[in-house]
Design a protein around this motif. Sequence first.
Motif, short mmCIF file in Angstrom:
data_model
loop_
_atom_site.label_atom_id
_atom_site.label_comp_id
_atom_site.label_asym_id
_atom_site.label_seq_id
_atom_site.Cartn_x
_atom_site.Cartn_y
_atom_site.Cartn_z
N TYR A 33 0.84 -1.20 0.00
CA TYR A 33 0.00 0.00 0.00
C TYR A 33 0.87 1.25 0.00
O TYR A 33 1.97 1.25 0.56
CB TYR A 33 -0.89 0.03 1.26
CG TYR A 33 -1.65 -1.24 1.51
CD1 TYR A 33 -1.05 -2.33 2.16
CD2 TYR A 33 -2.97 -1.38 1.09
CE1 TYR A 33 -1.76 -3.50 2.38
CE2 TYR A 33 -3.68 -2.55 1.31
CZ TYR A 33 -3.06 -3.60 1.95
OH TYR A 33 -3.75 -4.77 2.16
N TYR A 35 0.30 5.23 1.31
CA TYR A 35 -0.51 6.23 1.99
C TYR A 35 0.25 7.55 1.97
O TYR A 35 1.46 7.60 1.90
CB TYR A 35 -0.74 5.85 3.45
CG TYR A 35 -1.61 4.65 3.69
CD1 TYR A 35 -1.08 3.37 3.73
CD2 TYR A 35 -2.98 4.79 3.95
CE1 TYR A 35 -1.88 2.26 3.97
CE2 TYR A 35 -3.79 3.69 4.20
CZ TYR A 35 -3.22 2.44 4.22
OH TYR A 35 -4.02 1.35 4.46
N GLN A 37 0.30 11.19 4.42
CA GLN A 37 -0.14 11.72 5.70
C GLN A 37 0.08 13.21 5.73
O GLN A 37 1.20 13.70 5.54
CB GLN A 37 0.60 11.06 6.87
CG GLN A 37 0.05 11.45 8.23
CD GLN A 37 0.67 10.66 9.35
OE1 GLN A 37 1.85 10.37 9.35
NE2 GLN A 37 -0.15 10.32 10.36
N LEU A 43 -3.92 9.74 7.72
CA LEU A 43 -3.40 8.84 6.69
C LEU A 43 -4.50 8.55 5.67
O LEU A 43 -5.61 8.17 6.02
CB LEU A 43 -2.97 7.52 7.32
CG LEU A 43 -1.60 7.48 7.97
CD1 LEU A 43 -1.52 6.35 8.97
CD2 LEU A 43 -0.51 7.33 6.92
N PHE A 90 3.94 6.98 3.20
CA PHE A 90 4.23 5.72 3.88
C PHE A 90 3.82 4.55 3.00
O PHE A 90 2.73 4.54 2.41
CB PHE A 90 3.47 5.62 5.20
CG PHE A 90 3.98 6.54 6.28
CD1 PHE A 90 3.30 7.69 6.60
CD2 PHE A 90 5.14 6.22 6.97
CE1 PHE A 90 3.76 8.53 7.60
CE2 PHE A 90 5.61 7.05 7.97
CZ PHE A 90 4.93 8.22 8.28
N PHE A 106 4.07 -0.73 8.60
CA PHE A 106 4.48 0.44 7.85
C PHE A 106 5.99 0.58 7.71
O PHE A 106 6.75 0.21 8.61
CB PHE A 106 3.93 1.71 8.53
CG PHE A 106 2.46 1.91 8.31
CD1 PHE A 106 1.53 1.23 9.08
CD2 PHE A 106 2.01 2.75 7.31
CE1 PHE A 106 0.17 1.39 8.85
CE2 PHE A 106 0.66 2.93 7.08
CZ PHE A 106 -0.26 2.25 7.85
N GLY A 107 6.38 1.12 6.58
CA GLY A 107 7.75 1.50 6.37
C GLY A 107 8.07 2.81 7.07
O GLY A 107 7.19 3.43 7.67
N PRO A 108 9.34 3.27 6.97
CA PRO A 108 9.77 4.45 7.73
C PRO A 108 9.27 5.77 7.16
O PRO A 108 9.33 6.79 7.84
CB PRO A 108 11.30 4.37 7.65
CG PRO A 108 11.56 3.62 6.39
CD PRO A 108 10.45 2.63 6.27
N ARG A 111 9.70 11.79 3.19
CA ARG A 111 9.23 13.19 3.25
C ARG A 111 9.51 13.86 1.92
O ARG A 111 10.67 13.94 1.50
CB ARG A 111 9.94 13.94 4.37
CG ARG A 111 9.55 13.46 5.74
CD ARG A 111 10.18 14.29 6.85
NE ARG A 111 9.70 13.85 8.15
CZ ARG A 111 8.60 14.29 8.73
NH1 ARG A 111 7.88 15.21 8.13
NH2 ARG A 111 8.22 13.84 9.91
#
Lengths: 115, 112
Positions: A33, A35, A37, A43, A90, A106-108, A111
Amino acid sequence: DAGITQSPRHKVTETGTPVTLRCHQTENHRYMYWYRQDPGHGLRLIHYSYGVKDTDKGEVSDGYSVSRSKTEDFLLTLESATSSQTSVYFCAISEWGERPQETQYFGPGTRLLVL
Amino acid sequence: QKEVEQNSGPLSVPEGAIASLNCTYSDRGSQSFFWYRQYSGKSPELIMFIYSNGDKEDGRFTAQLNKASQYVSLLIRDSQPSDSATYLCAVPRGGGADGLTFGKGTHLIIQP
């Protein structure tokens, strides 16, 4: 921790340029997935994949495309970045198993700043 | 479209007390419910999931589900400063693995 990495972790780009974000997993999970945020929105799902070359749209898919050519990689592309796509992105994965299949890890995060 | 509502806070709780976080959802058909914790600048991490009415306990955390009233709660006993974070409630978007719908989160502050 689930074996999920995202690259790049930080990116600054200019409006109108293409951007590709990569999510890589070592868990061999079927579902992946993307997402985003944002403050005030929480999210929100952009796109998801239920297998190699199988993808579908989420709730905020306009301006984004995805590809999944291998189980372990899920790419998110902004064809022509806009300032409204400045966000934290994410990646998440899930799989059938002893927990509900909807359970996501979730991954880190990446940004992204679009100037 | 499914909706998940949370009070954004901040919710301030003294250290050692019980923190109570609430979440309401719009779809009566929702079967699974998830609580994630997110520290500032970090990714969400799963705390608990629940899919049966009643309570589910895991260490200092207890999830409570009331399907008739369409709310799910998270209780944190013996709150610690390290519990200070944003707590996200989520439900599945559909019947399969097609993603989660998240609330906007409750910002919890544990005061030493």
